[in-house]
Write a protein that holds these residues in place. Sequence first.
Motif, mmCIF file in Angstrom:
data_model
loop_
_atom_site.group_PDB
_atom_site.id
_atom_site.type_symbol
_atom_site.label_atom_id
_atom_site.label_comp_id
_atom_site.label_asym_id
_atom_site.label_seq_id
_atom_site.Cartn_x
_atom_site.Cartn_y
_atom_site.Cartn_z
ATOM 1 N N TRP A 1 31.524 112.131 -10.331
ATOM 2 C CA TRP A 1 32.107 110.832 -10.696
ATOM 3 C C TRP A 1 33.388 110.538 -9.921
ATOM 4 N N SER B 1 32.436 108.917 -6.728
ATOM 5 C CA SER B 1 31.432 107.884 -6.903
ATOM 6 C C SER B 1 31.959 106.523 -6.447
ATOM 7 N N GLU B 2 31.037 105.644 -6.086
ATOM 8 C CA GLU B 2 31.384 104.255 -5.775
ATOM 9 C C GLU B 2 31.166 103.338 -6.976
ATOM 10 N N ASP B 3 30.777 103.911 -8.109
ATOM 11 C CA ASP B 3 30.619 103.106 -9.317
ATOM 12 C C ASP B 3 31.961 102.440 -9.647
ATOM 13 N N PRO B 4 31.997 101.132 -9.860
ATOM 14 C CA PRO B 4 33.276 100.448 -10.090
ATOM 15 C C PRO B 4 34.059 100.984 -11.281
ATOM 16 N N ASP C 1 33.897 104.111 -12.519
ATOM 17 C CA ASP C 1 34.447 105.408 -12.118
ATOM 18 C C ASP C 1 35.711 105.211 -11.296
ATOM 19 N N ARG C 2 35.665 104.300 -10.324
ATOM 20 C CA ARG C 2 36.827 104.048 -9.466
ATOM 21 C C ARG C 2 38.005 103.547 -10.290
ATOM 22 N N ARG C 3 37.723 102.637 -11.229
ATOM 23 C CA ARG C 3 38.796 102.079 -12.055
ATOM 24 C C ARG C 3 39.452 103.157 -12.914
ATOM 25 N N LEU D 1 39.562 106.372 -12.427
ATOM 26 C CA LEU D 1 40.310 107.301 -11.591
ATOM 27 C C LEU D 1 41.632 106.677 -11.156
ATOM 28 N N ARG D 2 41.579 105.430 -10.745
ATOM 29 C CA ARG D 2 42.791 104.734 -10.305
ATOM 30 C C ARG D 2 43.796 104.597 -11.452
ATOM 31 N N GLU E 1 42.667 108.889 -4.290
ATOM 32 C CA GLU E 1 43.909 108.192 -4.641
ATOM 33 C C GLU E 1 45.129 108.931 -4.085
#
Length: 204
Positions: free
Chosen positions: A37, A40-43, A45-47, A49-50, A85
Amino acid sequence: MTRIIADISMSLDGFVTGPDAGPENGLGTGGEALHTWVFSEDPDDRRLLREGTARSGAVVMGRRLFDIVDGPGGWDDTVGYGAAEVGKPPFVVVTSTRPASVRLTDLDWTFVTTGLPDAVAAARERAEAASASSGKDLDVVLMGGGATIGSALASGLVDVLSLHLAPVILGAGTPLFPPGTPRALTRRTVTLTSTATHLTYDVH
């Protein structure tokens, strides 16, 4: 208000590494699946993590994890805290002995040799100072390893447990929840993505 957040990825059978984890094999055999995850490029997952990286006013880790991330195959300019990140909050390492040298000299390291409660207290001070400076609430994140987070939970040092549940059964490895003191949890959020189930609990 600064919270103490334990944040870690875990298999369905409760392991935070696969078997045979060590300095040259940080996540153990098969353990890379726990962090699918993270890359991942899943939006969502990215959110997550960010947002998790951005909320980190200070980060606590154990000595074994430090040796992995500071080792020759560890973090660099492209993959660090928060994966891509590459966050740079202050880091507090709980250890019995200070390392002779540090490879990642551009990061802010504090080594605490008097135990986990003192390491968490030192990280809280750093996070509260960062909160005051930035004007927004920042937290202390316990990023592991599993023994460090397990000890923190058993000692009542954790306010929030953030689990990233990977759809994998490892069969063996480092357990997050060894036998110990029961803890009551209140579920706050559940986020389903293509790679993981992200769970947040308040710890009582």
